[in-house]
Design an enzyme around this catalytic site. Structure first.
Site, short mmCIF file in Angstrom:
data_model
loop_
_atom_site.label_atom_id
_atom_site.label_comp_id
_atom_site.label_asym_id
_atom_site.label_seq_id
_atom_site.Cartn_x
_atom_site.Cartn_y
_atom_site.Cartn_z
N LYS A 31 39.73 37.27 49.25
CA LYS A 31 39.86 38.59 48.63
C LYS A 31 38.49 39.20 48.34
O LYS A 31 38.30 40.41 48.55
CB LYS A 31 40.71 38.53 47.37
CG LYS A 31 40.05 37.89 46.17
CD LYS A 31 40.91 38.03 44.92
CE LYS A 31 40.25 37.37 43.74
NZ LYS A 31 38.98 38.01 43.35
N THR A 32 37.54 38.40 47.88
CA THR A 32 36.20 38.94 47.59
C THR A 32 35.52 39.39 48.88
O THR A 32 34.86 40.44 48.92
CB THR A 32 35.34 37.89 46.87
OG1 THR A 32 36.01 37.45 45.69
CG2 THR A 32 33.98 38.47 46.49
N ASP A 220 39.11 44.70 41.33
CA ASP A 220 39.37 43.30 41.63
C ASP A 220 40.30 42.73 40.55
O ASP A 220 40.28 43.19 39.41
CB ASP A 220 38.03 42.54 41.64
CG ASP A 220 38.17 41.12 42.14
OD1 ASP A 220 39.17 40.81 42.82
OD2 ASP A 220 37.28 40.30 41.84
N GLU A 221 41.10 41.73 40.90
CA GLU A 221 42.01 41.06 39.95
C GLU A 221 42.90 42.08 39.23
O GLU A 221 43.06 42.06 38.01
CB GLU A 221 41.21 40.24 38.92
CG GLU A 221 40.24 39.24 39.51
CD GLU A 221 40.93 38.01 40.11
OE1 GLU A 221 42.18 38.01 40.21
OE2 GLU A 221 40.23 37.06 40.48
N GLN A 250 49.09 35.05 40.17
CA GLN A 250 47.99 34.52 39.36
C GLN A 250 47.76 35.35 38.10
O GLN A 250 46.67 35.36 37.53
CB GLN A 250 46.71 34.47 40.20
CG GLN A 250 46.79 33.53 41.38
CD GLN A 250 45.48 33.41 42.12
OE1 GLN A 250 44.53 32.78 41.67
NE2 GLN A 250 45.40 34.04 43.28
N ARG A 661 43.35 25.40 42.81
CA ARG A 661 41.89 25.25 42.66
C ARG A 661 41.36 24.14 43.57
O ARG A 661 40.16 24.04 43.81
CB ARG A 661 41.51 24.87 41.21
CG ARG A 661 41.84 25.88 40.12
CD ARG A 661 41.45 27.28 40.45
NE ARG A 661 42.55 28.00 41.05
CZ ARG A 661 42.43 29.15 41.72
NH1 ARG A 661 41.24 29.69 41.88
NH2 ARG A 661 43.47 29.74 42.25
#
Length: 719
Positions: A31-32, A220-221, A250, A661
């Protein structure tokens, strides 16, 4: 621009037409990379000027990473990345308020109060109102006020659905709290967003200026946004040129006010928008992803995604049941030692001490009845002190693989105690994210208080902290008189210059010794405030340490004193980061950065140590080896969530974040018995473990018995 490194879905997002775009990005899906390529793409194609782009995220670490990546992508465009407005919601709003807050009657040199400062203000208010702070602590009021602000509610329109008389008490405390902040020219964390929105709502010309400036907005997020952030974006992005990236699976910050409906309703808010799913995972093995997918499918309301990967099948997930939290920590330590030793190409000193992979695969699990569990719990209660004296863990040798790729995840900070004890016994270096932070140390907060007063003499929280530190003979009664004087004089007039305040302050009526000491104290603060603008921030810090006597106060000849002084020197090193600016501008930026720092921003990336952290702190990070502990009913899902389906759904999302993770190896651990609130508790395995596909898990110890009847296609209702 070279887009060859992007997959088809990433490329679709990066090259999407203008207008609303929602990128649903699963964990590890890049995503980044997609977000930063989108920024670079629209700049390189000259679709938007860099200075007209606003990119928002939630941590300084994420903002720094984004800016670095954009700078690399736009290496040929000198200065482009520096022209972007990029940062956290709070840091960007703080910068807007520096220019616009005078419209609300504040001065632009406001200070930002952290949670500790907020508690001190609230404690004084509760004392004045004679509210019993033991029954109704400042933290309770602080949390309720924060909730109100996240819902865009000022004292006049507060409505949290509380019963009387709590409703009336909160309204009075909230009113006094906001007045106290205003008189001290201070904002709390939530004010940064709320007051920015209030300015935009009430001053149309100011709003129009920023709507024109930020003609393209990226977030973002997005799943972590709350109502005030949602409103901020709605006001700014009336042009609908908004590009958001997030993952409803998330969304784990409801306790901070985040609202999952913001991302779930994006397509309703922008029916003309484009939605793109990033489902290819580049992080984890197939086994880990398959387990994570089964867990997130427990939630009925979600935007469905099916993660997939071209990575290897990988090792099976290890699921073990240990006797208690001590045995849980020993299991983790033994496996860390083995992996770190084997990874360095060495042989473990005592193989019989280590447990990993098939070490106990031949051992038959013993029958374990309810009576057995009761007896074991009683034995544990009787022998608890001795149990923590055991030394069953091997020592980590000096030569070993780097420990940066090892992480231990847990639901609450309280679970770290037994883990820390065993890490120390095994000589395993570790760092806790979210433990005592550098900026929370007493000596650091004292120095920061002097610095804050240098900019804003009205800051009573800082004043109370250091007016008698080092001791100057100014007691509580004298401080109370000084506080009232500042509130009645400087609190009313935000434009009152410090020199004029000092002239008036000479007339204050307090005891002669306290009068002389307070006059000298404010004379020093005035000297700091008048420090030559050409000098740097580190030079100002050194001047303060010397003139106030604080350096001598710290360096009292003891070992602890020298350790505290080393912390002060480290603060000077941090100040050098702003050494290219004049001290006043540097100090504003420095204090802003310190106030807005988050837990994850303090993770030391250079430290070769195992990371211990809560699930909430872990989002956005990844490790080769993850130990996920405490997977028991009442811990995860947490006992507070068991009667609320929405809370249970968030607990499932927390577990999903924990599982994803891991890149290569994942260890899941639960215990028979665990000490909590002074008692030994017997918990059931978490319901989350019951949905794991049997084919990707290796069951260890008593987990073999507990899960012997698990089917491949098991489903589990949340409630």
């Amino acid at each position: 621009m070279d887009l060859s490194s992007l997959n088809d879905k990433q490329k679709q997002a990066v090259t999407a037409p203008f207008g609303p775009v929602l990128v649903l990005a699963g964990p590890g899906s890049g995503k980044t990379k997609t977000l930063t390529h989108r920024i670079a793409y629209i700049i390189e194609k000259r679709l938007v000027k860099p200075e007209n782009i606003l990119a928002l995220t939630f941590t300084n670490k994420a903002a720094k990473e984004m800016r670095s990546r954009v700078a690399n992508l736009l290496a040929r465009h000198v200065g482009a990345s520096e022209s972007l407005t990029m940062g956290t919601f709070h840091s960007v709003c703080a910068k807007i308020l520096r220019h616009e807050i005078t419209a609300l009657g504040y001065a632009s040199d406001f200070v930002i109060f952290d949670k500790d400062d907020q508690q001190k203000v609230l404690r004084e208010i509760l004392e004045d109102l004679r509210i019993d702070s033991k029954k109704m602590p400042p933290a309770l009021f602080g949390a309720l006020i924060s909730r109100g602000k996240n819902l865009l509610q000022l004292p006049a329109d507060l409505n949290l659905g509380l019963e009387s008389p709590m409703r009336e008490k909160l309204a009075e405390v909230y009113t006094r709290y906001q007045d106290a902040l205003y008189r001290q020219n201070a904002l709390d964390f939530d004010d940064l967003l709320l007051l920015t929105v209030k300015i935009f709502e009430n001053f149309s010309k100011v709003l129009a200026k920023y709507q024109k400036k930020f003609s393209y907005v990226l977030v973002d997020e997005y799943q972590d946004t709350n109502q005030v952030q949602y409103r901020l974006l709605s006001l700014l992005a009336t042009h609908h040129n908004i590009f958001v990236v997030g993952d409803d699976a998330q969304s784990i910050y409801k306790f901070r006010g985040s609202d999952i409906t913001n991302i779930l309703n994006f397509e309703k808010d922008y029916p003309e928008g484009l939605a793109i799913k990033l489902e290819q995972n580049y992080r984890s093995t197939k086994n880990i992803l398959e387990a994570a997918q089964k867990v997130i499918e427990m939630n009925p309301e979600q935007k469905p995604k099916v993660l997939w990967t071209e990575n290897v099948q990988g090792e099976k997930i290890i699921l073990t049941c240990e006797e208690d939290e001590r045995a849980e920590a020993e299991f983790v330590a033994r496996n860390i030692v083995k992996l770190a030793v084997v990874g360095a190409g060495l042989k473990p000193a005592r193989t019989e001490d280590l447990e990993y992979a098939d070490d106990d695969s031949q051992a038959e699990p013993k029958p374990f009845s309810i009576l057995d569990r009761f007896i074991k719990a009683k034995m544990m209660q009787a022998q608890y002190s001795q149990s923590f004296g055991r030394t069953l863990v091997p020592q980590l040798p000096k030569k070993h693989e780097s420990l940066k790729e090892f992480c231990i995840l847990y639901r609450t900070h309280a679970q770290s105690r037994a883990l820390e004890e065993v890490m120390i016994e095994a000589s395993i270096p570790y760092q806790i994210v979210g433990g005592l932070k550098f900026y929370e140390r007493k000596e650091i907060k004292d120095i920061l208080a002097y610095l804050r007063l240098t900019l804003n003499y009205r800051d009573l929280v800082s004043l109370r902290r250091v007016i008698n530190e080092p001791p100057r003979g100014i007691g509580d009664k004298s401080y109370a008189e000084i506080r009232d004087f500042i509130l009645n004089l400087g609190g009313r007039d935000k434009e009152l210059l410090f020199k004029d305040f000092r002239i008036a302050f000479a007339e204050i009526k307090i005891q002669p010794k306290a009068w002389a000491s307070s006059q000298e104290f404010f004379r020093m603060i005035e000297e700091f405030s008048d420090f030559n603008e050409k000098f740097s921030l580190p030079e100002l810090v050194k001047l303060i340490l010397r003139k106030t006597g604080y350096e001598k106060y710290l360096r009292d000849g003891s070992e602890a004193g020298e350790s505290r002084w080393e912390n002060a020197e480290e603060l000077i090193n941090v100040a050098h980061k702003f050494g290219n600016l004049g001290w006043r501008e540097a100090l504003q930026e420095f204090l802003e950065e310190v106030a807005l720092i988050s837990e994850i921003d303090q993770k030391d990336e250079s430290k070769d140590a195992v990371t211990l952290m809560t699930l909430h702190s872990a989002k956005g990070l990844e490790f080769d080896n993850v130990f996920f502990v405490g997977l028991e009913e009442g811990i995860l899902p947490h006992s507070r969530s068991l009667i609320d389906p929405a809370e249970l759904s968030e607990e499932v999302r927390l577990a999903y974040v924990g599982l994803t993770r891991a890149r290569k190896r994942l260890f899941l651990v639960y215990t028979h018995n665990r000490r909590g609130f002074g008692n030994v508790q017997i918990n059931q395995p978490s319901r989350i473990l019951k949905v794991l596909p049997k084919g990707v898990v290796e069951y260890r110890g008593m987990a073999k018995e507990h899960f012997k009847n698990v089917d491949e296609e098991v489903t589990y209702e949340l409630t």
